[in-house]
Design a protein around this motif. Structure first.
Motif, short mmCIF file in Angstrom:
data_model
loop_
_atom_site.label_atom_id
_atom_site.label_comp_id
_atom_site.label_asym_id
_atom_site.label_seq_id
_atom_site.Cartn_x
_atom_site.Cartn_y
_atom_site.Cartn_z
N GLY A 131 -9.05 -16.88 -7.67
CA GLY A 131 -7.77 -16.72 -8.36
C GLY A 131 -7.25 -15.30 -8.36
N ILE A 132 -7.76 -14.47 -7.49
CA ILE A 132 -7.30 -13.08 -7.42
C ILE A 132 -6.22 -13.00 -6.34
N GLU A 133 -5.01 -12.67 -6.75
CA GLU A 133 -3.88 -12.55 -5.83
C GLU A 133 -3.38 -11.12 -5.86
N GLN A 134 -3.71 -10.34 -4.85
CA GLN A 134 -3.29 -8.95 -4.76
C GLN A 134 -2.68 -8.70 -3.38
N PRO A 135 -1.47 -8.18 -3.32
CA PRO A 135 -0.86 -7.90 -2.03
C PRO A 135 -1.70 -6.97 -1.15
N LEU A 136 -2.43 -6.06 -1.77
CA LEU A 136 -3.26 -5.12 -1.01
C LEU A 136 -4.38 -5.81 -0.24
N LEU A 137 -4.80 -6.97 -0.72
CA LEU A 137 -5.90 -7.69 -0.07
C LEU A 137 -5.43 -8.48 1.15
N GLU A 138 -4.12 -8.68 1.29
CA GLU A 138 -3.59 -9.47 2.39
C GLU A 138 -3.77 -8.75 3.71
N SER A 139 -4.08 -9.51 4.73
CA SER A 139 -4.26 -8.96 6.06
C SER A 139 -2.95 -8.40 6.61
N PRO A 140 -3.01 -7.30 7.31
CA PRO A 140 -1.78 -6.77 7.92
C PRO A 140 -1.28 -7.66 9.06
N LEU A 141 -2.13 -8.59 9.52
CA LEU A 141 -1.74 -9.49 10.60
C LEU A 141 -0.89 -10.65 10.11
N GLY A 142 -0.80 -10.78 8.78
CA GLY A 142 0.07 -11.81 8.22
C GLY A 142 -0.67 -13.01 7.90
#
Length: 142
Positions: A131-142
Motif C-alpha cells: 500500500g505504499i504509493e510514492q512517485p519516487l519509487l516509480e520506474s523512469p521507464l514508465g
C-alpha cells in the motif's frame, strides 16, 4: 578407487568423442549442433553477465556460458581462460584489501542492485503490495 573413477571418466570421454566425431561427419548435423551450442552458450553467458552485480553465482554462470561456447569455438575457449585468470587475479587482490575497500565494494554492489530494481519497476511493484504509493519509487521507464 581413484583408478575406477579415472577409468569411468575416460570411458565417458571416449563415448563423447565418438559421438562428436559422428556428428562432425555429417555437415548439416554438425552445423545444427554448432548453432545449438552457440545459442545455448550465448543465452547462458548473457544471463551470467546480467547476474554479475547481484548476489549469487553471476561469474560462475558467465564461466559456464563461456565453457559451453568454448566446447565448439576456439575464441570462446581463449576468452574463458583469459577471463578466469583475470578473475582469479582480482579475487586474490581483493582478498588482501582493507575492510574499508571491502565495505565500499558491498555499498557499490548494493547501489547497482537497488538502481536496477528501481529502473525495472520492481521496487514500485513490491511497495504497491504494502500500500505504499510514492512517485519516487516509480520506474523512469514508465
Amino acid at each position: 578407487m581413484t583408478d575406477q573413477v579415472s577409468t569411468e571418466h575416460e570411458n565417458t570421454e571416449n563415448r563423447w568423442l565418438r559421438l562428436r566425431r559422428r556428428i562432425a561427419a555429417k555437415p548439416v548435423l554438425n552445423l545444427a549442433y554448432r548453432v545449438a551450442v552457440g545459442v545455448v552458450g550465448t543465452v547462458v553467458l548473457a544471463v551470467g553477465i546480467i547476474a554479475i552485480p547481484y548476489p549469487g553465482p553471476g561469474w560462475l554462470i558467465v564461466f559456464a556460458g563461456l565453457g559451453i561456447l568454448g566446447s565448439e569455438f576456439a575464441w570462446a575457449y581463449r576468452l574463458l581462460r583469459f577471463a578466469k585468470a583475470r578473475y582469479d587475479q582480482f579475487m586474490e587482490w581483493f582478498a588482501g584489501q582493507s575492510v574499508v575497500v571491502k565495505a565500499l565494494s558491498v555499498l557499490a554492489t548494493t547501489v547497482v542492485v537497488v538502481a536496477t530494481l528501481w529502473v525495472l519497476g520492481a521496487i514500485d511493484l513490491v511497495a504497491g503490495w504494502f500500500g505504499i504509493e510514492q512517485p519516487l519509487l516509480e520506474s523512469p521507464l514508465g
